[in-house]
Design a protein around this motif. Structure first.
Motif, mmCIF file in Angstrom:
data_model
loop_
_atom_site.group_PDB
_atom_site.id
_atom_site.type_symbol
_atom_site.label_atom_id
_atom_site.label_comp_id
_atom_site.label_asym_id
_atom_site.label_seq_id
_atom_site.Cartn_x
_atom_site.Cartn_y
_atom_site.Cartn_z
ATOM 1 N N ARG A 149 3.823 7.348 -22.573
ATOM 2 C CA ARG A 149 4.791 6.846 -22.564
ATOM 3 C C ARG A 149 5.552 7.720 -21.658
ATOM 4 O O ARG A 149 7.287 8.055 -21.504
ATOM 5 C CB ARG A 149 4.790 7.826 -23.960
ATOM 6 C CG ARG A 149 5.372 7.282 -25.131
ATOM 7 C CD ARG A 149 5.811 8.332 -26.572
ATOM 8 N NE ARG A 149 7.280 8.312 -26.670
ATOM 9 C CZ ARG A 149 7.563 7.108 -27.389
ATOM 10 N NH1 ARG A 149 7.532 6.571 -27.530
ATOM 11 N NH2 ARG A 149 9.588 7.813 -26.943
ATOM 12 N N ILE A 150 4.900 8.936 -20.967
ATOM 13 C CA ILE A 150 5.109 9.861 -19.779
ATOM 14 C C ILE A 150 4.657 9.116 -18.748
ATOM 15 O O ILE A 150 4.756 9.747 -17.424
ATOM 16 C CB ILE A 150 4.590 11.687 -20.170
ATOM 17 C CG1 ILE A 150 3.656 11.620 -20.497
ATOM 18 C CG2 ILE A 150 6.081 11.257 -20.876
ATOM 19 C CD1 ILE A 150 3.571 12.888 -20.616
ATOM 20 N N HIS A 151 3.753 8.683 -18.574
ATOM 21 C CA HIS A 151 2.999 8.169 -17.358
ATOM 22 C C HIS A 151 4.716 7.311 -15.795
ATOM 23 O O HIS A 151 5.674 6.869 -16.197
ATOM 24 C CB HIS A 151 2.398 6.858 -17.539
ATOM 25 C CG HIS A 151 1.530 6.469 -16.553
ATOM 26 N ND1 HIS A 151 1.814 5.663 -15.119
ATOM 27 C CD2 HIS A 151 -0.291 7.092 -15.861
ATOM 28 C CE1 HIS A 151 0.388 6.330 -13.840
ATOM 29 N NE2 HIS A 151 -0.677 6.856 -15.228
ATOM 30 N N PRO A 152 4.038 7.796 -14.827
ATOM 31 C CA PRO A 152 5.105 7.516 -13.859
ATOM 32 C C PRO A 152 4.785 6.546 -13.685
ATOM 33 O O PRO A 152 6.026 5.508 -12.892
ATOM 34 C CB PRO A 152 4.652 8.166 -12.468
ATOM 35 C CG PRO A 152 3.037 8.531 -12.235
ATOM 36 C CD PRO A 152 3.220 9.015 -14.338
ATOM 37 N N ARG A 153 4.002 5.499 -13.935
ATOM 38 C CA ARG A 153 4.213 3.458 -13.016
ATOM 39 C C ARG A 153 4.585 3.086 -14.638
ATOM 40 O O ARG A 153 4.185 1.945 -15.038
ATOM 41 C CB ARG A 153 3.093 3.247 -13.147
ATOM 42 C CG ARG A 153 2.716 4.795 -11.427
ATOM 43 C CD ARG A 153 1.808 3.799 -10.672
ATOM 44 N NE ARG A 153 1.353 2.411 -10.255
ATOM 45 C CZ ARG A 153 0.576 2.100 -10.018
ATOM 46 N NH1 ARG A 153 -0.291 2.030 -9.520
ATOM 47 N NH2 ARG A 153 1.139 0.523 -9.623
ATOM 48 N N LYS A 154 5.833 3.451 -15.830
ATOM 49 C CA LYS A 154 5.563 3.069 -17.288
ATOM 50 C C LYS A 154 6.180 1.568 -17.288
ATOM 51 O O LYS A 154 5.721 0.970 -18.237
ATOM 52 C CB LYS A 154 5.870 3.970 -18.225
ATOM 53 C CG LYS A 154 7.221 4.476 -17.915
ATOM 54 C CD LYS A 154 7.696 5.694 -19.127
ATOM 55 C CE LYS A 154 8.587 5.761 -19.488
ATOM 56 N NZ LYS A 154 8.912 7.216 -19.777
ATOM 57 N N ASN A 155 7.167 1.768 -16.008
ATOM 58 C CA ASN A 155 8.195 0.886 -15.821
ATOM 59 C C ASN A 155 7.322 -0.477 -15.067
ATOM 60 O O ASN A 155 8.456 -1.783 -14.891
ATOM 61 C CB ASN A 155 9.065 1.113 -15.117
ATOM 62 C CG ASN A 155 9.824 1.960 -16.732
ATOM 63 O OD1 ASN A 155 10.196 2.133 -17.611
ATOM 64 N ND2 ASN A 155 10.675 2.656 -15.509
ATOM 65 N N VAL A 156 6.275 -0.324 -14.762
ATOM 66 C CA VAL A 156 5.653 -1.243 -13.910
ATOM 67 C C VAL A 156 5.271 -2.591 -14.684
ATOM 68 O O VAL A 156 4.374 -2.931 -15.433
ATOM 69 C CB VAL A 156 5.125 -0.778 -12.819
ATOM 70 C CG1 VAL A 156 3.996 -1.974 -12.076
ATOM 71 C CG2 VAL A 156 5.045 0.024 -12.261
ATOM 72 N N LEU A 157 5.827 -3.701 -14.517
ATOM 73 C CA LEU A 157 5.079 -4.461 -15.356
ATOM 74 C C LEU A 157 3.866 -5.880 -14.613
ATOM 75 O O LEU A 157 3.739 -5.806 -13.234
ATOM 76 C CB LEU A 157 6.700 -5.887 -15.531
ATOM 77 C CG LEU A 157 7.643 -5.532 -16.529
ATOM 78 C CD1 LEU A 157 8.558 -6.618 -16.219
ATOM 79 C CD2 LEU A 157 7.244 -4.640 -17.762
ATOM 80 N N THR A 158 3.526 -6.285 -15.588
ATOM 81 C CA THR A 158 2.091 -7.499 -15.344
ATOM 82 C C THR A 158 2.509 -8.797 -14.788
ATOM 83 O O THR A 158 2.249 -10.132 -14.350
ATOM 84 C CB THR A 158 1.226 -7.337 -15.651
ATOM 85 O OG1 THR A 158 1.009 -6.903 -17.404
ATOM 86 C CG2 THR A 158 0.635 -5.800 -14.987
ATOM 87 N N ARG A 159 3.836 -9.012 -15.984
ATOM 88 C CA ARG A 159 4.300 -10.290 -16.281
ATOM 89 C C ARG A 159 6.152 -9.428 -16.394
ATOM 90 O O ARG A 159 5.837 -9.497 -17.201
ATOM 91 C CB ARG A 159 3.823 -11.056 -17.778
ATOM 92 C CG ARG A 159 2.367 -11.591 -17.285
ATOM 93 C CD ARG A 159 2.358 -12.430 -18.828
ATOM 94 N NE ARG A 159 0.623 -12.128 -19.569
ATOM 95 C CZ ARG A 159 0.141 -12.573 -20.605
ATOM 96 N NH1 ARG A 159 1.389 -13.710 -21.047
ATOM 97 N NH2 ARG A 159 -0.898 -11.844 -21.283
ATOM 98 N N ALA A 160 6.658 -11.376 -16.129
ATOM 99 C CA ALA A 160 8.356 -11.286 -16.200
ATOM 100 C C ALA A 160 8.284 -13.470 -15.557
ATOM 101 O O ALA A 160 7.456 -13.734 -15.208
ATOM 102 C CB ALA A 160 9.005 -10.054 -15.084
ATOM 103 N N VAL A 161 9.388 -13.151 -16.159
ATOM 104 C CA VAL A 161 10.123 -14.823 -16.245
ATOM 105 C C VAL A 161 10.799 -14.191 -15.404
ATOM 106 O O VAL A 161 11.807 -13.312 -14.810
ATOM 107 C CB VAL A 161 10.675 -14.971 -17.380
ATOM 108 C CG1 VAL A 161 11.131 -16.527 -17.366
ATOM 109 C CG2 VAL A 161 9.913 -14.702 -18.704
ATOM 110 N N GLY A 162 10.455 -15.595 -14.480
ATOM 111 C CA GLY A 162 11.723 -16.004 -12.919
ATOM 112 C C GLY A 162 10.531 -15.370 -11.483
ATOM 113 O O GLY A 162 11.417 -15.562 -10.451
#
Length: 234
Positions: A149-162
């Motif tokens: 929940r507090i990790h600095p890279r929590k917003n890095v996705l491994t999959r996304a559309v487009g």
């Protein structure tokens, strides 16, 4: 008949809202959280919502897992085509969490770190799995959920559309029981409001539970765009 509530908000920090939410008849809900420079994230999430709706409305019902998956793939193609035509949109993408219900069955398709939850008899269950860097760390035991929940890279996705020509889509289904509640949300909600708080709000008497969830995320700081779609089954 199920009751559907949808709410999206820019939050208290971001200048624009790159989230999108939609409920359309009969029985489809979806959320999308766009990403990309300038207004590109906004473009990607809007294209996702528009394409999924158009695709499903043109396809015979009932819509199953494969129908939802094909609709998300159509959106992937549409976003890539838009990005190739407009340089400012290069690199844009979006999450996608789609839920369809008919009779006593719910089906879903999912890419990214938006989420689908099932709230049943006082218990909140996360149905989808985040396609994110930190979720991978949690799965291999490197960090705990609390640390995620507090990790600095929590917003890095491994999959996304487009983002890539081929997109891997998770799908699934479950039986709907009397009194169930389904929640679709972007990470602007789940990063700000705990599961316990979500469960409390879903079990409460709010006239609009989606708005109540968004208000709670804003009260906690509203650090991102916030979106919630709530489907209550009688």
């Amino acid at each position: 008949m199920a009751s559907c509530y949808a709410c999206t908000d820019v939050g208290r920090v971001r200048p624009t809202n790159e989230d999108r939410a939609l409920c359309f008849a009969p029985g489809v809900c979806l959320v999308a959280d766009g990403m990309g420079g300038h207004a590109a994230g906004e473009v990607a999430s809007a294209l996702l919502v528009q394409t999924v709706q158009s695709y499903l409305e043109a396809e015979a019902r009932p819509w199953g897992e494969e129908s939802l998956s094909r609709a998300v793939r159509a959106a992937n193609t549409a976003i890539l085509a838009e990005a190739s035509q407009f340089p400012a949109c290069e690199g844009m993408g979006t999450t996608a969490t789609v839920f369809s219900y008919a009779d006593d069955k719910g089906v879903w398709a999912h890419v990214g770190d938006s989420r689908l939850y099932l709230f049943r008899r006082g218990t909140l269950l996360q149905v989808t799995r985040d396609h994110s860097y930190v979720e991978g760390l949690v799965e291999n035991g490197s960090i705990t959920q609390a640390e995620a929940r507090i990790h600095p890279r929590k917003n890095v996705l491994t999959r996304a559309v487009g983002v890539e020509k081929e997109v891997e889509i998770d799908t699934g289904s479950f039986e709907i029981m009397a009194g169930d509640t389904v929640l679709l949300s972007t990470d602007g909600l789940t990063n700000m409001v705990t599961d316990e708080e979500v469960a409390s709000l879903l079990s409460g008497s709010a006239e609009d539970p989606a708005r109540a969830l968004v208000d709670a995320a804003n009260a906690a700081g509203g650090k991102d765009n916030i979106t919630a779609v709530v489907v209550k089954f009688p």
